[in-house]
Design a protein around this motif. Sequence first.
Motif, PDB file in Angstrom:
ATOM      1  N   ALA A   2      -0.675  22.980  67.528  1.00 32.88           N
ATOM      2  CA  ALA A   2       0.785  22.720  66.874  1.00 32.88           C
ATOM      3  C   ALA A   2       1.190  23.755  65.936  1.00 32.88           C
ATOM      4  CB  ALA A   2       0.538  21.404  65.995  1.00 32.88           C
ATOM      5  N   SER A   3       2.548  23.741  65.628  1.00 27.33           N
ATOM      6  CA  SER A   3       3.358  24.901  64.812  1.00 27.33           C
ATOM      7  C   SER A   3       2.551  24.816  63.520  1.00 27.33           C
ATOM      8  CB  SER A   3       4.545  24.718  64.941  1.00 27.33           C
ATOM      9  OG  SER A   3       4.875  23.448  64.457  1.00 27.33           O
ATOM     10  N   THR A   4       2.008  23.718  63.078  1.00 24.50           N
ATOM     11  CA  THR A   4       1.491  23.627  61.820  1.00 24.50           C
ATOM     12  C   THR A   4       0.357  24.627  61.562  1.00 24.50           C
ATOM     13  OG1 THR A   4       2.152  21.497  61.540  1.00 24.50           O
ATOM     14  CG2 THR A   4       0.364  22.295  59.881  1.00 24.50           C
ATOM     15  N   SER A   5      -0.462  24.702  62.542  1.00 27.72           N
ATOM     16  CA  SER A   5      -1.574  25.606  62.417  1.00 27.72           C
ATOM     17  C   SER A   5      -1.553  26.909  62.544  1.00 27.72           C
ATOM     18  CB  SER A   5      -2.641  25.240  63.885  1.00 27.72           C
ATOM     19  OG  SER A   5      -2.086  25.431  64.970  1.00 27.72           O
ATOM     20  N   LEU A   6      -0.218  27.415  63.350  1.00 29.65           N
ATOM     21  CA  LEU A   6       0.287  28.816  63.425  1.00 29.65           C
ATOM     22  C   LEU A   6       0.654  29.058  62.118  1.00 29.65           C
ATOM     23  CD1 LEU A   6       2.209  28.588  66.741  1.00 29.65           C
ATOM     24  CD2 LEU A   6       0.237  29.985  66.251  1.00 29.65           C
ATOM     25  N   GLN A   7       1.514  28.204  61.369  1.00 25.40           N
ATOM     26  CA  GLN A   7       2.033  28.529  59.942  1.00 25.40           C
ATOM     27  C   GLN A   7       0.969  28.629  58.942  1.00 25.40           C
ATOM     28  OE1 GLN A   7       4.383  25.344  59.160  1.00 25.40           O
ATOM     29  NE2 GLN A   7       6.419  25.940  60.472  1.00 25.40           N
ATOM     30  N   TYR A  39      -8.564  28.719  64.172  1.00 22.76           N
ATOM     31  CA  TYR A  39      -6.932  28.969  64.135  1.00 22.76           C
ATOM     32  C   TYR A  39      -6.851  29.671  65.408  1.00 22.76           C
ATOM     33  CZ  TYR A  39      -7.178  28.657  59.206  1.00 22.76           C
ATOM     34  OH  TYR A  39      -7.343  28.166  57.854  1.00 22.76           O
ATOM     35  N   ARG A  40      -5.474  29.452  65.929  1.00 16.93           N
ATOM     36  CA  ARG A  40      -4.975  30.050  67.349  1.00 16.93           C
ATOM     37  C   ARG A  40      -3.709  30.958  67.041  1.00 16.93           C
ATOM     38  NH1 ARG A  40      -5.801  27.789  71.999  1.00 16.93           N
ATOM     39  NH2 ARG A  40      -5.274  29.617  72.574  1.00 16.93           N
ATOM     40  N   LEU A  41      -3.666  31.869  68.023  1.00 21.84           N
ATOM     41  CA  LEU A  41      -2.539  32.704  67.809  1.00 21.84           C
ATOM     42  C   LEU A  41      -1.596  32.129  68.823  1.00 21.84           C
ATOM     43  CD1 LEU A  41      -3.903  36.249  67.354  1.00 21.84           C
ATOM     44  CD2 LEU A  41      -3.004  34.961  65.497  1.00 21.84           C
ATOM     45  N   VAL A  42      -2.018  31.923  70.028  1.00 20.51           N
ATOM     46  CA  VAL A  42      -1.087  31.602  71.298  1.00 20.51           C
ATOM     47  C   VAL A  42      -1.479  30.167  71.693  1.00 20.51           C
ATOM     48  CG1 VAL A  42      -0.753  34.119  71.535  1.00 20.51           C
ATOM     49  CG2 VAL A  42      -2.746  32.722  72.742  1.00 20.51           C
ATOM     50  N   SER A  43      -0.471  29.570  72.269  1.00 19.39           N
ATOM     51  CA  SER A  43      -0.697  28.271  73.232  1.00 19.39           C
ATOM     52  C   SER A  43      -0.200  28.498  74.424  1.00 19.39           C
ATOM     53  CB  SER A  43      -0.193  27.234  72.288  1.00 19.39           C
ATOM     54  OG  SER A  43       1.147  27.532  72.136  1.00 19.39           O
ATOM     55  N   ALA A  63       3.458  40.230  75.558  1.00 20.12           N
ATOM     56  CA  ALA A  63       2.499  39.196  75.227  1.00 20.12           C
ATOM     57  C   ALA A  63       3.481  38.187  75.014  1.00 20.12           C
ATOM     58  CB  ALA A  63       1.977  39.426  73.934  1.00 20.12           C
ATOM     59  N   ALA A  64       2.818  37.020  75.736  1.00 18.02           N
ATOM     60  CA  ALA A  64       3.720  35.330  75.403  1.00 18.02           C
ATOM     61  C   ALA A  64       3.249  34.797  74.091  1.00 18.02           C
ATOM     62  CB  ALA A  64       3.395  34.717  76.609  1.00 18.02           C
ATOM     63  N   VAL A  65       3.764  35.180  72.926  1.00 19.76           N
ATOM     64  CA  VAL A  65       3.340  34.771  71.637  1.00 19.76           C
ATOM     65  C   VAL A  65       4.585  33.785  71.017  1.00 19.76           C
ATOM     66  CG1 VAL A  65       2.224  36.986  71.511  1.00 19.76           C
ATOM     67  CG2 VAL A  65       4.663  36.806  70.454  1.00 19.76           C
ATOM     68  N   SER A  66       4.072  32.893  70.335  1.00 17.33           N
ATOM     69  CA  SER A  66       4.815  31.896  69.467  1.00 17.33           C
ATOM     70  C   SER A  66       5.903  32.724  68.719  1.00 17.33           C
ATOM     71  CB  SER A  66       3.956  31.047  68.560  1.00 17.33           C
ATOM     72  OG  SER A  66       4.648  30.271  67.871  1.00 17.33           O
ATOM     73  N   PHE A 115     -16.577  32.255  68.812  1.00 23.62           N
ATOM     74  CA  PHE A 115     -15.559  31.218  68.597  1.00 23.62           C
ATOM     75  C   PHE A 115     -14.340  31.425  68.639  1.00 23.62           C
ATOM     76  CE2 PHE A 115     -20.030  30.171  66.558  1.00 23.62           C
ATOM     77  CZ  PHE A 115     -20.305  29.303  67.499  1.00 23.62           C
ATOM     78  N   ILE A 116     -14.116  32.524  68.695  1.00 29.74           N
ATOM     79  CA  ILE A 116     -12.586  33.054  68.720  1.00 29.74           C
ATOM     80  C   ILE A 116     -11.970  32.780  70.272  1.00 29.74           C
ATOM     81  CG2 ILE A 116     -10.850  34.754  68.547  1.00 29.74           C
ATOM     82  CD1 ILE A 116     -12.795  36.201  66.747  1.00 29.74           C
ATOM     83  N   GLU A 117     -10.846  31.933  70.259  1.00 29.84           N
ATOM     84  CA  GLU A 117     -10.575  31.739  71.754  1.00 29.84           C
ATOM     85  C   GLU A 117     -10.219  32.964  72.394  1.00 29.84           C
ATOM     86  OE1 GLU A 117     -10.171  28.895  72.945  1.00 29.84           O
ATOM     87  OE2 GLU A 117     -10.703  27.683  71.621  1.00 29.84           O
ATOM     88  N   ALA A 118     -10.623  33.115  73.653  1.00 27.92           N
ATOM     89  CA  ALA A 118     -10.190  33.915  74.670  1.00 27.92           C
ATOM     90  C   ALA A 118      -8.674  34.518  74.588  1.00 27.92           C
ATOM     91  CB  ALA A 118     -10.529  33.904  75.993  1.00 27.92           C
ATOM     92  N   ALA A 119      -7.735  33.558  74.656  1.00 27.48           N
ATOM     93  CA  ALA A 119      -6.422  33.835  74.696  1.00 27.48           C
ATOM     94  C   ALA A 119      -6.188  34.496  73.452  1.00 27.48           C
ATOM     95  CB  ALA A 119      -5.535  32.356  74.729  1.00 27.48           C
ATOM     96  N   ASP A 120      -6.448  34.480  72.315  1.00 27.81           N
ATOM     97  CA  ASP A 120      -6.168  35.032  71.125  1.00 27.81           C
ATOM     98  C   ASP A 120      -6.452  36.420  71.085  1.00 27.81           C
ATOM     99  OD1 ASP A 120      -4.893  32.584  70.136  1.00 27.81           O
ATOM    100  OD2 ASP A 120      -6.928  31.916  68.932  1.00 27.81           O
ATOM    101  N   LEU A 121      -7.899  36.817  71.602  1.00 27.50           N
ATOM    102  CA  LEU A 121      -8.192  38.262  71.795  1.00 27.50           C
ATOM    103  C   LEU A 121      -7.354  38.872  72.855  1.00 27.50           C
ATOM    104  CD1 LEU A 121     -12.276  38.007  71.319  1.00 27.50           C
ATOM    105  CD2 LEU A 121     -10.600  39.094  69.735  1.00 27.50           C
TER     106      LEU A 121
END
Length: 257
Positions: A2-7, A39-43, A63-66, A115-121
């Motif tokens: 969700a955008s809330t976590s990105l914010q 926390y997540r950087l991308v989705s 990069a496909a970023v939010s 524990f960091i998501e692979a997509a974020d790294l």
Amino acid sequence: MASTSLQSLHQSILRHRNHHQHCFTSSPDSIFFKPSKSYRLVSNVHSSSSPTSTTSSSTVAPAAVSSSGPLDSLANYLSTRDFRQADEETRRLLIALGGEAAQKRGYVFFSEVQFIEAADLQAIDRLWRQHSGGRFGYAVQRRLWEKSGRDFTRFFIRVGWMRRLDTEVEQYGYRSFPGEFMWEFKDDTPEGHLPLTNALRGTQLLRGILTHPAFEEIIEEGGEKSEEEGGIAVEEKGKEQPKLLGGKRVFKPDYSF
């Protein structure tokens, strides 16, 4: 996500931007528990993509970023070739992704990296490769580390984190941060020189990043584990291996980056 976590992540980065420290202090926190907040950087990253490929420096995809902004600062620094600030921003992102405990202490434990998501790294790494012609980034460092036989001394020399000393015997010493590192993109800037990873407490954090599942694909693609040209061979019989300052092949806690 969700955008809330990105914010929330973006606000966290801003809070720590003016308070980030490079010193290390002892902490009673356990390093074996999953961070309480993730926390997540991308989705919506497709697993079928190959974001870690480094075989072609000219075909690195954007990069496909939010649009929410967690990676905007890093992208801006890299696009303007401000690699010094890009390195700082990368460190702040890793601390934010490490969770609340990492943010409070100001650095990431090696055990938190898993524990960091692979997509974020991969998103962070993709930006570095995109704006360096495939010469900088974690995936690049992973490939060079494998080609160095996972020997950190040889790896540090290859990426320029150690420098040849002006001595009769071939010796190497750690570069001093930040003045002796290379913040400009030039022809003689070593491949894999950036981003830096703090090794003040040893090499476990760097090992955790380089062995993260986010960068496993490069093993299948390349598979080379020895230097072929222009570097230090993993096994060279009859040739004296490079020595560190003091003649001891050990890792001194001299890093401050």
